[in-house]
Structures are given as C-alpha cells and as structure tokens.
Design a protein around this motif. Structure first.
Motif, PDB file in Angstrom:
ATOM      1  N   THR A   1       0.832  -1.204   0.000  1.00  0.00           N
ATOM      2  CA  THR A   1       0.000   0.000   0.000  1.00  0.00           C
ATOM      3  C   THR A   1       0.871   1.261   0.000  1.00  0.00           C
ATOM      4  N   TYR A   2       1.991   1.200   0.731  1.00  0.00           N
ATOM      5  CA  TYR A   2       2.915   2.338   0.714  1.00  0.00           C
ATOM      6  C   TYR A   2       3.495   2.548  -0.681  1.00  0.00           C
ATOM      7  N   VAL A   3       3.776   1.436  -1.361  1.00  0.00           N
ATOM      8  CA  VAL A   3       4.286   1.555  -2.728  1.00  0.00           C
ATOM      9  C   VAL A   3       3.264   2.294  -3.588  1.00  0.00           C
ATOM     10  N   ALA A   4       1.998   1.892  -3.454  1.00  0.00           N
ATOM     11  CA  ALA A   4       0.937   2.557  -4.223  1.00  0.00           C
ATOM     12  C   ALA A   4       0.854   4.035  -3.849  1.00  0.00           C
ATOM     13  N   TRP A   5       0.915   4.305  -2.549  1.00  0.00           N
ATOM     14  CA  TRP A   5       0.839   5.690  -2.076  1.00  0.00           C
ATOM     15  C   TRP A   5       1.978   6.516  -2.672  1.00  0.00           C
TER      16      TRP A   5
ATOM     17  N   SER B   1       8.125   6.851   7.796  1.00  0.00           N
ATOM     18  CA  SER B   1       7.827   7.344   9.146  1.00  0.00           C
ATOM     19  C   SER B   1       6.478   6.824   9.648  1.00  0.00           C
ATOM     20  N   PHE B   2       6.245   6.968  10.948  1.00  0.00           N
ATOM     21  CA  PHE B   2       5.029   6.411  11.530  1.00  0.00           C
ATOM     22  C   PHE B   2       3.860   7.398  11.539  1.00  0.00           C
ATOM     23  N   THR B   3       4.067   8.595  10.998  1.00  0.00           N
ATOM     24  CA  THR B   3       2.953   9.540  10.923  1.00  0.00           C
ATOM     25  C   THR B   3       1.979   9.103   9.834  1.00  0.00           C
ATOM     26  N   VAL B   4       0.695   9.321  10.115  1.00  0.00           N
ATOM     27  CA  VAL B   4      -0.316   8.811   9.193  1.00  0.00           C
ATOM     28  C   VAL B   4      -0.338   9.619   7.897  1.00  0.00           C
ATOM     29  N   LYS B   5      -0.687   8.914   6.834  1.00  0.00           N
ATOM     30  CA  LYS B   5      -0.790   9.556   5.526  1.00  0.00           C
ATOM     31  C   LYS B   5      -2.201   9.337   4.983  1.00  0.00           C
ATOM     32  N   ASP B   6      -2.647  10.304   4.222  1.00  0.00           N
ATOM     33  CA  ASP B   6      -3.944  10.165   3.578  1.00  0.00           C
ATOM     34  C   ASP B   6      -3.787   9.359   2.304  1.00  0.00           C
ATOM     35  N   PHE B   7      -4.605   8.337   2.172  1.00  0.00           N
ATOM     36  CA  PHE B   7      -4.553   7.562   0.935  1.00  0.00           C
ATOM     37  C   PHE B   7      -5.713   8.003   0.055  1.00  0.00           C
ATOM     38  N   PRO B   8      -5.463   8.256  -1.230  1.00  0.00           N
ATOM     39  CA  PRO B   8      -6.542   8.757  -2.091  1.00  0.00           C
ATOM     40  C   PRO B   8      -7.675   7.745  -2.233  1.00  0.00           C
TER      41      PRO B   8
END
Lengths: 265, 293
Positions: free
Chosen positions: B47-51, B114-121
């Motif tokens: 999922t991070y790769v996609a992000w 990092s462990f901070t949250v990211k918005d996924f589209p």
C-alpha cells in the motif's frame, strides 16, 4: 483415408542395449542408516526387471536412488546419462517415471487432471498438444475404468483405481524408464493381477523399460524378463526370471515364499 | 429493516477486504502449510508503494497494476530469501520466521515512510446508489467489485490454465509433483507472489477507509484470520465466505449489541475464531485431516 501413423519408432531401433540402465557400486541410505552397500546390475532396453527380496533388503531404496528421491554414491546411468546427483524433477525430465509406494496420486485433482499433470513437461510445447490428447486416449485404452471416472476426484477412487491412475500418470510422461514400487500393496489379488497384465501389455506394446519392486515374487516373476534378489543391501541372486522361478529352493531361502509349492498347486 | 440492510451492506464492504487478505493467507497455507503472520504487513508495504506512486503524480488506476506487479515480485523474493532456508524446518520455526518478518517489514515501513499517518486517495467517486432506501456507496460497490474480479481471475488461473493445474498438483502432493517433473520450489515462489498480490489488493482497498500508517493492517489481519478459520484454512471459497460473514457480523454486533458497540467489536473475530476451533476446527469448507487409505 489417411495412412496409419501410429507405427512405433522403438520397433525400428531393434538393437539390444544390455546396459540401457546400468547400476554400478550403488551405495545409498537415510542419514546414518546405510541401506544399499554396493549394488551392481543392468537392465536392457525394453526389459521388465523385477527386484525382489525380504523387507528391509533395500528394494524401495534402490528405486528411490534411481529417481533422485534419495542420494546415492556410485554410478547409475540411463542410456549413458548419469542419474545420480539429480533431483526427482530432473530425473523426470530425463525420462524416469517413478510410481511411489502408496500410489502418490493428486487426490484433490480429477482423474483427467492427474493424467494431464503427468504430461505437463510436454504439453507446454504447442506441437505436443495433439500428442498429449492421443496419449490420454492411450491411457484410457489401457485403463477403461479411468475413462468412466475421468471427472471424479482421484481421492474418491478405490485403491486399485488409484494405483492404475498413478501408473497412467507416469506413462503420460512417455518415460524411457518406468519404476514401480510395490504396485500390489494393499490391493485385492484380482486387481493386482489385472494391473500386472497391463504393465506387461505396456512393456510389450511400447517397449518401455520397467523396473518393478515387489513383495509378491510370484506375480513379479510372471511378467519379468530378469530378476534380482536383494538381501541386506546386496545382490544375492540374479538371473532370468524363469530360472529364478524354477530355482525353488533358492527362492524359498531368499524370498521367504514357497515358489515351488505354488508351482505344483 | 432498511436500517438492518444498510448495516449488512456496510458489513459486506469491509468483509470483502477481509476476504481478500484471508485469501492471501489461504493461498500460502495451501502451498506451504505455513500460516503467514506477516501477510498483513506485506500488504501494508504494498500500500505504501501505491501511495508513493500516486504521491509522485501517477494516476491511481495506473499505480494499482504497477503496485500489484511489484508486490508479486516482492512476494516471490520473500519466499526465496526468507522462507526457502527454513523449508522443512519444524512448524514453530517457520511461524517464528513469519513473525520476525512481520516486525521487520513494520519497522522497514516506519523507517522509510515514518510512523505519521498519511492520507490515501479514495479511488472511487463519492456518492452512491439508493436501492429502496438502502444507500450503497460507490466505494463499497467498488471494493466488492475489485475483490470479485480478483477472485474470478484466481479461479480462472487455477482451474483453467496449465500453470494453475501444476500449482494445484504441487500443493496437493509435492513429492509426486516432483516425480512428474514439476519444479515445486518455483511453484512455491509463484504462490507467495500471488498471495502478496492478493494481499496488496486488500491493503490498497482498505487504506482510504483507514489512515495509511505502518500498523494499518494489524486489525485487518485479525479479521482475516477469523475469516480463514471460519471458512477453513485450506479453502479459497471458505476464505471469501468467511470474510463476508465476519464483516457483516462485525457491523451488526457493533450496531445492535449495546454492550459491544463500536469499541468492543474488535472482539467479534476473536469470538468467531474461538467458536470455530471449538465446534468445527476444520472450518466450514475446510477438510478435516483424514484421508482414505
């Protein structure tokens, strides 16, 4: 309309190859247990060879060493190619088809899928597709029961049918060497006899070289050309099957079965 | 009644996500007999790769196939590097290795992103359908649709292609497969690749509903375990049915059982796991470990 194209290429070769399979000073075992202690024998092309002997003599280990399931020392050549040191999948690619003890069918797969797996090395090539379809027919010809059950899961077959399927799958490989480990194990006498007759037919019609390991010496000797009797990992006795069968006293000593008594009965 | 149906629809939406991760678990279990505790983390990494791809300007529907391809290769790599060396080792050893992989992948994602949250589209449009008073969001429909397509493709692969046949044979009886010339090790790599791909789908689908962070899949993994246990760990169909059931059970108990509510509904999968193991350990569609001699 068309010319018959099913003529056997094997028949054209004709030449005897007494050392088609040549086993020289074969040692093999499991971990510390050394089962085979220097085995020598040869099988000619197109021959059925029976390996007999009491429990624990090393019959199954011999077959497993031939097909790469156990490591061995010494030399095993098939048509001049070294087999020792190869994995089972490499041995299969060199034309060795092994039907393990206890059948070894793919129980989740249907009967026809089992057979197709047997041909998977060939069916990848587009040109081979028709040949594979013809081989399916050929196997169903030998084993009509399998045709009736072609869509059924292999796990739902009877023991005898599973053994037939295992042999059928091995034949789909179009092997140059067929190894059968205790094909009669756990089967009714009538079924076993049928099975051995089919093996004989396969050998006669396709000149497939067969090595069969059997507890039931009588049955194996009936279809074999030659026989080797093992005892404690060594060759105790070798000769034409007929001679081994006639030599009742020796057979009794080594095989633990009364061959001569059966002969008169 | 409308209210109830509404909850069921929501449940099916999240259930489809659980189903796809459960399917990844089942795939690996079928091929290797291993319960892969790192499955969720691998999905998170995908999922991070996609992000990352989307963040660097790639449109989502292009980033998705790229991500799936990367996941496929990554899954094969994991099998080759991490799992192959412990092949044939005692079960506990292999389990510990997958737990180690879990921790490693989790930390790796934290290190990189990092462990901070990211918005996924959100890949699906806002709004939805109104079916007799029941509102079905496009995103819910989209999730169910994508999972259905994945299942369909897997079915076609396994049932109607030569490579699928070879894979099923290798899963069913590795020794006989090798004797038929099948390179079982390669099949195992393929299996891990496929599982990682299916898992990636679940990660990408669930990320817009949650927030993307390294621990995102922890909860989903527990639901997926419940789904796989309920359906039977060796049954792909069971994984799907189990996933949908767990999703619906989760929303319904959350909505209607006051004692449980939104806070305690995480307990639902655990109750399901426990109940299945007590009553029918092989699951609904799984087979008990008996064979005809």
């Amino acid at each position: 309309m068309s010319e018959p194209t099913t003529e056997r290429t094997e028949a054209a070769e004709g030449a005897e190859q007494p050392d088609f399979l040549k086993v020289t000073d074969l040692h093999a075992g499991y971990g510390q247990a050394r089962v085979l202690q220097g085995l020598d024998f040869s099988v000619a092309r197109g021959e059925v060879c029976a390996i007999l002997g009491p429990n624990g003599a090393g019959k199954t280990t011999t077959l497993r060493a031939l097909c790469g399931m156990v490591r061995g020392r010494g030399s095993v050549t098939l048509n001049g190619t070294q087999l020792l040191g190869r994995s089972p999948e490499q041995a299969a690619r060199l034309g060795v088809a092994h039907v393990p003890e206890g059948r070894g069918t793919f129980n989740d797969l249907t009967v026809e899928e089992n057979l197709r797996v047997g041909a998977h090395l060939r069916s990848r090539r587009r040109a081979e597709r028709a040949a594979v379809a013809a081989d399916l027919e050929r196997i169903y010809g030998y084993f009509p029961k399998l045709r009736q059950r072609s869509r059924q899961a292999a796990g739902s077959l009877s023991g005898g049918e599973q053994q037939m399927l295992a042999i059928g799958r091995a034949l789909m490989l179009r092997p140059s060497l067929l190894l059968l480990d205790e094909p009669s194990l756990g089967l009714a006498p009538l079924v076993t006899r049928e099975l051995f007759e089919i093996v004989r037919a396969v050998n006669e019609e396709e000149r497939t070289t067969v090595v069969v390991v059997e507890q039931n010496a009588q049955l194996a000797l009936d279809i074999a050309h030659r026989a080797h009797v093992l005892e404690a990992g060594r060759l105790a006795l070798s000769g034409p099957a007929a001679q081994i069968r006639e030599d009742g006293q020796v057979a009794e000593v080594y095989l633990g079965v009364s061959v001569s008594a059966r002969k008169t009965g | 009644m409308t209210e109830l149906l509404q909850q069921v629809v929501e449940g099916l939406g999240s259930g489809a996500v659980y189903a796809s991760l459960a399917l990844a678990l089942v795939l690996i279990y079928r091929f290797t007999g291993i319960v892969n505790f790192a499955q969720g983390e691998l999905a998170m990494l995908s999922t991070y790769v996609a992000w990352q791809l989307v963040a660097s300007g790639m449109p989502f529907w292009l980033a998705l196939p790229v991500t799936l391809a990367v996941s496929f290769a990554g899954g094969m790599l994991v099998e080759r590097i991490v799992i192959r060396p412990v092949q044939g080792a005692p079960e506990l050893t292999v389990v510990i290795v997958t737990v180690g992989l879990f921790i490693f992948v989790n930390a790796l994602a934290g290190l990189i992103w990092s462990f901070t949250v990211k918005d996924f589209p959100q890949p699906f449009p806002d709004g939805g359908l109104d079916l007799a008073g029941v509102r079905v969001d496009w995103s819910t429909l989209g999730i169910i649709g994508v999972v259905a397509v994945v299942m369909g493709l897997l079915y076609l692969l396994f049932q109607h292609t030569p490579i699928g046949l070879v894979m099923r044979a290798a899963a069913c009886n590795p020794a006989s497969a090798r004797l038929s010339g099948i390179r079982v090790n390669r099949v195992l790599m393929l299996g891990w690749g496929l599982a990682a791909t299916v898992g990636a789908v679940s990660g990408v689908l669930v990320a817009p509903l949650l927030f993307l962070e390294p621990n995102m899949m922890g909860g989903v993994l527990i639901y997926a375990f419940a789904a796989a246990t309920l359906g039977g760990f060796d049954s792909p169909v069971g994984a799907v049915v189990g996933g949908l059931f767990v999703g619906v059970a989760e929303t319904l108990t959350g909505a209607y059982v006051d004692v449980i509510g939104a806070d305690l509904k995480v307990g639902v999968p655990l109750v399901i796991i426990l109940a299945v193991l007590l009553v029918r350990p092989q699951g609904l569609f799984g087979r008990a470990a008996v064979e005809r001699a």
